[in-house]
Design an enzyme around this catalytic site. Structure first.
Site, PDB file in Angstrom:
ATOM      1  N   SER A   1       0.063   5.278  -6.580  1.00 40.71           N
ATOM      2  CA  SER A   1       0.154   4.178  -5.619  1.00 40.71           C
ATOM      3  C   SER A   1       1.300   4.323  -4.619  1.00 40.71           C
ATOM      4  CB  SER A   1       0.294   2.841  -6.350  1.00 40.71           C
ATOM      5  OG  SER A   1      -0.935   2.472  -6.927  1.00 40.71           O
TER       6      SER A   1
ATOM      7  N   VAL B   1       1.516   4.636 -11.012  1.00 42.52           N
ATOM      8  CA  VAL B   1       1.285   4.762 -12.448  1.00 42.52           C
ATOM      9  C   VAL B   1       1.441   6.195 -12.945  1.00 42.52           C
ATOM     10  CG1 VAL B   1      -0.163   2.712 -12.591  1.00 42.52           C
ATOM     11  CG2 VAL B   1      -1.224   4.960 -12.223  1.00 42.52           C
TER      12      VAL B   1
ATOM     13  N   TYR C   1      -9.571   6.830  -1.127  1.00 41.83           N
ATOM     14  CA  TYR C   1      -8.529   6.178  -1.923  1.00 41.83           C
ATOM     15  C   TYR C   1      -8.136   7.013  -3.143  1.00 41.83           C
ATOM     16  CZ  TYR C   1      -6.335   2.814  -5.045  1.00 41.83           C
ATOM     17  OH  TYR C   1      -5.477   2.185  -5.917  1.00 41.83           O
TER      18      TYR C   1
ATOM     19  N   LYS D   1       0.258   4.698  -1.099  1.00 44.93           N
ATOM     20  CA  LYS D   1      -0.124   3.542  -0.291  1.00 44.93           C
ATOM     21  C   LYS D   1       0.857   3.288   0.844  1.00 44.93           C
ATOM     22  CE  LYS D   1      -2.349   1.487  -4.340  1.00 44.93           C
ATOM     23  NZ  LYS D   1      -2.281   0.436  -5.384  1.00 44.93           N
TER      24      LYS D   1
ATOM     25  N   TYR E   1       4.004  -4.603  -7.880  1.00 47.87           N
ATOM     26  CA  TYR E   1       2.970  -5.502  -8.391  1.00 47.87           C
ATOM     27  C   TYR E   1       3.610  -6.784  -8.922  1.00 47.87           C
ATOM     28  CZ  TYR E   1       0.810  -0.923  -8.119  1.00 47.87           C
ATOM     29  OH  TYR E   1       0.403   0.298  -7.688  1.00 47.87           O
TER      30      TYR E   1
END
Length: 310
Positions: A63, A260, A190, A66, A242
């Site tokens: 992530s 992760v 993605y 991103k 998050y």
């Protein structure tokens, strides 16, 4: 105490830390990585690089990608992007579908999975999937001046095989008209961006433009405007971990984005770009030792976006 000594001491402390977390087990290639692994890289504004531990070993950035995808998408469509993605902390797990129902298919922010899928859909609007994936890879290679960075094909294939929850997110948003392309094509972009493999050193180099008001210090090339760099940093601070973002801001006090795969990119505006990696995750899906290492780094350096101006 000089920064090289601080970095070396933190790596030594992490080698004996008793609670190392648990690697992500829902992506098979990540499940078997030794939680004893730890790396840290700090790149200062003048280009000085401080490394310790497994800082040269590549890992799946997941992530953290991103941040780079968002930077590219904002370059393509500008602030129109915010009509499709929010800017608020989620307060929910990174792959939660619950909020999408209440908010009519508009994800809370670009760093939860749903938001990043919309960003991938935006990037796909200009390209075929292979070209969109290539654009993201070329971007991180340019930021680091390193063409050896690659996509880990085994990780990408594993995510394609196990990504049913992400398919549900994408399909649900498509039902609201917020995913414009075929779900599998969007998810292909993605999953492959998440499978980019980088070392701590490479990741810290890639984050320099966010440390330097949108400029790439090594070339004086402007990547984004100063205002956009500040806003990306703001989103990293409030949404980058998050439902653990508030705790990270409380303990570390820096913009940061986790993955992760066990990596965290943290930005010290005007001073440094920092990357840490240890594959064991805490209950909220963020690197256990990476978070602890960053907390100790800011304690010993005094780095914080909340410190008084000097």
């Amino acid at each position: 105490m000089d920064l090289s000594t601080i970095v070396a001491e933190i790596a030594a402390e992490m080698a004996t830390a008793p609670d190392r977390g648990t690697p992500a087990d829902y992506i098979p290639p990540l499940a078997g990585i030794d939680p004893a692994r730890f790396g840290i890289a700090v790149v200062e504004a003048d280009g000085t690089c401080h490394l310790a531990g497994d800082a040269e070993d590549a890992f799946s950035i997941q992530s953290i990608s991103k941040v780079f995808a968002l930077t590219l998408a904002l370059g393509h469509v500008g602030d129109q992007l915010w009509a499709r993605v929010g800017r608020e902390p989620s307060g929910s797990a990174f792959n939660s579908i619950v909020q999408l129902e209440f908010e009519h298919g508009i994800p809370r922010n670009p760093f939860i999975n749903a938001g990043a899928i919309v960003v991938a859909d935006i990037l796909l609007g200009r390209h075929q999937p292979r070209e969109a994936i290539g654009e993201i890879l070329r971007f991180v290679r340019m930021l680091t001046d390193d063409d050896t960075i690659v996509i880990d094909r085994a990780v990408a294939e594993a995510e394609l095989a196990t990504g049913d929850r992400n398919r549900a997110l994408a399909s649900y948003m498509r039902s609201f008209g917020n995913v414009h392309h075929d779900v599998e094509r969007t998810l292909g972009v993605y999953f492959h961006q998440c499978a980019i493999a980088m070392s701590c050193r490479q990741l810290a180099l890639a984050g320099r433009y966010l440390m330097a008001d949108g400029m790439l210090p090594s070339t004086a090339r402007r990547i984004v405007s100063a205002q956009r760099a500040r806003r990306i940093n703001a989103l990293m601070l409030t949404c980058g971990h998050y439902d653990g973002s508030g705790e990270f801001a409380f303990r570390v006090g820096l913009p940061g984005k986790s993955g992760v795969g066990g990596g965290i990119l943290a930005i010290v505006p005007g001073r440094a770009s920092v990357a840490v990696w240890s594959p064991g995750l805490n209950a909220r899906g963020n690197s256990q030792l990476g978070t602890l290492a960053l907390e100790r780094l800011v304690q010993r350096t005094g780095w914080s976006v909340f410190e008084p101006a000097r």
